[in-house]
Design a protein around this motif. Structure first.
Motif, PDB file in Angstrom:
ATOM      1  N   ALA A  48     -16.732   7.464  18.779  1.00  0.00           N
ATOM      2  CA  ALA A  48     -16.999   6.626  19.958  1.00  0.00           C
ATOM      3  C   ALA A  48     -16.870   5.134  19.669  1.00  0.00           C
ATOM      4  O   ALA A  48     -17.102   4.311  20.562  1.00  0.00           O
ATOM      5  N   GLU A  49     -16.498   4.771  18.461  1.00  0.00           N
ATOM      6  CA  GLU A  49     -16.473   3.356  18.076  1.00  0.00           C
ATOM      7  C   GLU A  49     -15.199   2.649  18.546  1.00  0.00           C
ATOM      8  O   GLU A  49     -14.131   3.249  18.671  1.00  0.00           O
ATOM      9  N   ARG A  50     -15.362   1.351  18.774  1.00  0.00           N
ATOM     10  CA  ARG A  50     -14.215   0.486  19.029  1.00  0.00           C
ATOM     11  C   ARG A  50     -13.794  -0.121  17.690  1.00  0.00           C
ATOM     12  O   ARG A  50     -14.621  -0.621  16.942  1.00  0.00           O
ATOM     13  N   PHE A  51     -12.482  -0.095  17.410  1.00  0.00           N
ATOM     14  CA  PHE A  51     -11.996  -0.499  16.098  1.00  0.00           C
ATOM     15  C   PHE A  51     -11.235  -1.822  16.131  1.00  0.00           C
ATOM     16  O   PHE A  51     -10.581  -2.167  17.115  1.00  0.00           O
ATOM     17  N   VAL A  52     -11.367  -2.516  15.002  1.00  0.00           N
ATOM     18  CA  VAL A  52     -10.533  -3.678  14.693  1.00  0.00           C
ATOM     19  C   VAL A  52      -9.611  -3.247  13.560  1.00  0.00           C
ATOM     20  O   VAL A  52     -10.051  -2.575  12.629  1.00  0.00           O
ATOM     21  N   ASP A  53      -8.338  -3.593  13.620  1.00  0.00           N
ATOM     22  CA  ASP A  53      -7.444  -3.181  12.540  1.00  0.00           C
ATOM     23  C   ASP A  53      -6.212  -4.068  12.515  1.00  0.00           C
ATOM     24  O   ASP A  53      -6.019  -4.936  13.378  1.00  0.00           O
ATOM     25  N   PHE A  54      -5.392  -3.825  11.502  1.00  0.00           N
ATOM     26  CA  PHE A  54      -4.116  -4.503  11.376  1.00  0.00           C
ATOM     27  C   PHE A  54      -3.086  -3.792  12.253  1.00  0.00           C
ATOM     28  O   PHE A  54      -3.313  -2.649  12.675  1.00  0.00           O
ATOM     29  N   PRO A  55      -1.948  -4.415  12.513  1.00  0.00           N
ATOM     30  CA  PRO A  55      -0.906  -3.737  13.284  1.00  0.00           C
ATOM     31  C   PRO A  55      -0.381  -2.507  12.538  1.00  0.00           C
ATOM     32  O   PRO A  55      -0.574  -2.376  11.323  1.00  0.00           O
ATOM     33  N   PRO A  56       0.265  -1.583  13.248  1.00  0.00           N
ATOM     34  CA  PRO A  56       0.857  -0.428  12.572  1.00  0.00           C
ATOM     35  C   PRO A  56       1.782  -0.872  11.445  1.00  0.00           C
ATOM     36  O   PRO A  56       2.484  -1.877  11.562  1.00  0.00           O
ATOM     37  N   ASP A  57       1.758  -0.120  10.340  1.00  0.00           N
ATOM     38  CA  ASP A  57       2.598  -0.374   9.172  1.00  0.00           C
ATOM     39  C   ASP A  57       2.150  -1.612   8.401  1.00  0.00           C
ATOM     40  O   ASP A  57       2.903  -2.167   7.623  1.00  0.00           O
ATOM     41  N   ARG A  98      -9.081   7.323  17.814  1.00  0.00           N
ATOM     42  CA  ARG A  98      -9.789   6.041  17.893  1.00  0.00           C
ATOM     43  C   ARG A  98      -9.119   5.043  18.825  1.00  0.00           C
ATOM     44  O   ARG A  98      -7.924   5.157  19.138  1.00  0.00           O
ATOM     45  N   ARG A  99      -9.905   4.055  19.220  1.00  0.00           N
ATOM     46  CA  ARG A  99      -9.411   2.950  20.034  1.00  0.00           C
ATOM     47  C   ARG A  99      -9.316   1.695  19.162  1.00  0.00           C
ATOM     48  O   ARG A  99     -10.334   1.248  18.625  1.00  0.00           O
ATOM     49  N   VAL A 100      -8.121   1.170  18.979  1.00  0.00           N
ATOM     50  CA  VAL A 100      -7.955  -0.105  18.274  1.00  0.00           C
ATOM     51  C   VAL A 100      -7.843  -1.180  19.343  1.00  0.00           C
ATOM     52  O   VAL A 100      -6.782  -1.398  19.926  1.00  0.00           O
ATOM     53  N   SER A 101      -8.946  -1.825  19.619  1.00  0.00           N
ATOM     54  CA  SER A 101      -8.993  -2.800  20.714  1.00  0.00           C
ATOM     55  C   SER A 101      -8.489  -4.169  20.291  1.00  0.00           C
ATOM     56  O   SER A 101      -7.996  -4.942  21.119  1.00  0.00           O
ATOM     57  N   LEU A 102      -8.638  -4.486  18.990  1.00  0.00           N
ATOM     58  CA  LEU A 102      -8.216  -5.801  18.508  1.00  0.00           C
ATOM     59  C   LEU A 102      -7.362  -5.631  17.264  1.00  0.00           C
ATOM     60  O   LEU A 102      -7.755  -4.915  16.331  1.00  0.00           O
ATOM     61  N   ASP A 118      -5.426   5.572   9.958  1.00  0.00           N
ATOM     62  CA  ASP A 118      -4.983   6.477  11.024  1.00  0.00           C
ATOM     63  C   ASP A 118      -4.984   7.926  10.541  1.00  0.00           C
ATOM     64  O   ASP A 118      -5.452   8.832  11.237  1.00  0.00           O
ATOM     65  N   SER A 119      -4.471   8.154   9.335  1.00  0.00           N
ATOM     66  CA  SER A 119      -4.374   9.526   8.824  1.00  0.00           C
ATOM     67  C   SER A 119      -5.754  10.098   8.520  1.00  0.00           C
ATOM     68  O   SER A 119      -6.012  11.286   8.768  1.00  0.00           O
ATOM     69  N   VAL A 120      -6.661   9.273   7.967  1.00  0.00           N
ATOM     70  CA  VAL A 120      -8.009   9.738   7.658  1.00  0.00           C
ATOM     71  C   VAL A 120      -8.740  10.169   8.925  1.00  0.00           C
ATOM     72  O   VAL A 120      -9.358  11.251   8.985  1.00  0.00           O
ATOM     73  N   LEU A 121      -8.674   9.350   9.969  1.00  0.00           N
ATOM     74  CA  LEU A 121      -9.408   9.664  11.197  1.00  0.00           C
ATOM     75  C   LEU A 121      -8.745  10.800  11.969  1.00  0.00           C
ATOM     76  O   LEU A 121      -9.437  11.627  12.576  1.00  0.00           O
ATOM     77  N   THR A 122      -7.433  10.867  11.937  1.00  0.00           N
ATOM     78  CA  THR A 122      -6.746  11.972  12.603  1.00  0.00           C
ATOM     79  C   THR A 122      -7.137  13.301  11.963  1.00  0.00           C
ATOM     80  O   THR A 122      -7.345  14.306  12.651  1.00  0.00           O
ATOM     81  N   ALA A 123      -7.261  13.298  10.635  1.00  0.00           N
ATOM     82  CA  ALA A 123      -7.663  14.520   9.930  1.00  0.00           C
ATOM     83  C   ALA A 123      -9.065  14.968  10.333  1.00  0.00           C
ATOM     84  O   ALA A 123      -9.389  16.157  10.263  1.00  0.00           O
ATOM     85  N   GLU A 124      -9.904  14.022  10.775  1.00  0.00           N
ATOM     86  CA  GLU A 124     -11.262  14.345  11.214  1.00  0.00           C
ATOM     87  C   GLU A 124     -11.334  14.588  12.719  1.00  0.00           C
ATOM     88  O   GLU A 124     -12.421  14.742  13.273  1.00  0.00           O
ATOM     89  N   GLY A 125     -10.175  14.588  13.370  1.00  0.00           N
ATOM     90  CA  GLY A 125     -10.155  14.812  14.810  1.00  0.00           C
ATOM     91  C   GLY A 125     -10.603  13.626  15.628  1.00  0.00           C
ATOM     92  O   GLY A 125     -10.975  13.772  16.809  1.00  0.00           O
ATOM     93  N   SER A 167       0.859  -1.181   0.000  1.00  0.00           N
ATOM     94  CA  SER A 167       0.000   0.000   0.000  1.00  0.00           C
ATOM     95  C   SER A 167       0.897   1.233   0.000  1.00  0.00           C
ATOM     96  O   SER A 167       1.990   1.214   0.583  1.00  0.00           O
ATOM     97  N   ARG A 168       0.450   2.279  -0.673  1.00  0.00           N
ATOM     98  CA  ARG A 168       1.295   3.474  -0.807  1.00  0.00           C
ATOM     99  C   ARG A 168       1.581   4.081   0.568  1.00  0.00           C
ATOM    100  O   ARG A 168       0.660   4.423   1.305  1.00  0.00           O
ATOM    101  N   PRO A 169       2.853   4.218   0.914  1.00  0.00           N
ATOM    102  CA  PRO A 169       3.195   4.831   2.202  1.00  0.00           C
ATOM    103  C   PRO A 169       3.170   6.350   2.114  1.00  0.00           C
ATOM    104  O   PRO A 169       3.204   6.930   1.019  1.00  0.00           O
ATOM    105  N   ALA A 170       3.109   6.986   3.270  1.00  0.00           N
ATOM    106  CA  ALA A 170       3.169   8.449   3.288  1.00  0.00           C
ATOM    107  C   ALA A 170       4.534   8.928   2.801  1.00  0.00           C
ATOM    108  O   ALA A 170       4.652   9.953   2.136  1.00  0.00           O
TER     109      ALA A 170
END
Length: 299
Positions: free
Chosen positions: A189-198, A216-220, A206-213, A147-150
């Motif tokens: 307010a949502e709990r998130f499922v995601d892949f590990p960083p990188d 998030r919580r990545v619980s799994l 991460d960048s999309v949600l940070t831009a929206e303020g 995936s294209r990195p920053a």
């Protein structure tokens, strides 16, 4: 400095042991040790910290290791270029890939490619985008699908392959499941499922949600697509995923994101210069993408 010295040096660095390196290269240990000592004298710096049990790279050795791998990779590329002119691809091709590569059916492409070039030794490994890009930069991989990195190193070649929108994945019982669109800011307010960083889409999300303020919580955290979708199915969290994930299950609801959300892009990363074998495989990939070879399918 000779290429054989660099080959010996890399073997010792990877094995952390002179005896094992000599066995791997099928050379006499005395000759290998003499070659390393000669290289150290030429460079004017010790490359290894030696002990009775193992050897470790010095700072000078760590600096040399990156350039030595790159030099041998360039040598292989030169040999491949000559072989390609003669119509014979040979040698080796090391490929890296994301765990789920939707844009092209890589096994089908590789099967066709190996049949056309039986003299080429192929290796394949999976991993996170950042890890695979670094392996290309260090000369351990010839080509990676990521995936294209920053940001990425200046000494690699990056070529776009495909792009697709992100969508919200949630359980059928989730309040958002009946919606046509969801604003990213509504996910605060949502709990998130995601892949590990990188890994996979994590950095983009991460960048999309940070831009929206949205903090998030990545619980799994999971390391494969099907586990992620299973976790979402049972309401343990939501996820932002590429739209192509929607073909993998009918037990998850996929909801469009409102607003101008950046697309998730798949790119290819190769060394600079690109090896002849990597260029030939990329040609096969583009043939598949255009419909003249094995087609693009979901994994």
């Amino acid at each position: 400095m000779e290429l054989r010295q660099l080959e010996y040096f890399i073997a010792v660095a990877e094995e952390c042991h002179f005896t094992r390196a000599a066995k791997r290269l099928r050379v006499a240990q005395s000759g290998l040790s003499a070659s390393i000592r000669s290289l150290e004298r030429e460079l004017g710096a010790p490359l290894f910290l030696r002990s009775t049990r193992q050897v470790e790279l010095t700072p000078a050795g760590r600096a040399l290791l990156v350039e030595a791998r790159r030099a041998l990779s360039a040598t292989d590329a030169a040999k491949d270029a000559v072989a390609a002119v003669q119509g014979l691809l040979r040698g080796s091709l090391a490929i890296g890939s994301l765990q789920c590569l939707h844009v092209v059916h890589l096994p089908a492409v590789l099967a066709r490619f190996i049949a056309a070039h039986p003299g080429l030794e192929i290796s394949l490994r999976q991993g996170g985008s950042g890890e695979l890009i670094e392996q290309v930069r260090a000369g351990r991989l010839d080509l990676a699908f990521v995936s294209r990195p920053a940001r990425y190193p200046d000494d690699v070649l990056v070529e776009p392959l495909a792009g697709e929108p992100l969508v919200l994945a949630c359980a059928p019982e989730h309040p958002f499941a009946a919606r046509e669109k969801v604003e990213p800011a509504e996910l605060r307010a949502e709990r998130f499922v995601d892949f590990p960083p990188d890994w996979g889409t994590r950095d983009l999300v991460d960048s999309v949600l940070t831009a929206e303020g949205v903090e998030r919580r990545v619980s799994l955290e999971v390391t494969d697509v099907h586990s992620l979708l299973d976790v979402v199915t049972f309401g343990l969290g939501v996820a932002l995923v590429p739209q192509s994930f929607s073909v993998k299950t009918d037990r998850v609801r996929f909801v469009e994101l409102a607003g101008a959300v950046p697309a998730w892009e798949t790119v290819t990363v190769t060394g600079d210069p690109m090896s002849a074998a990597a260029a030939a495989l990329l040609h096969e990939v583009h043939e598949a993408r255009s419909g003249r070879g094995p087609g693009a399918v979901a994994c």
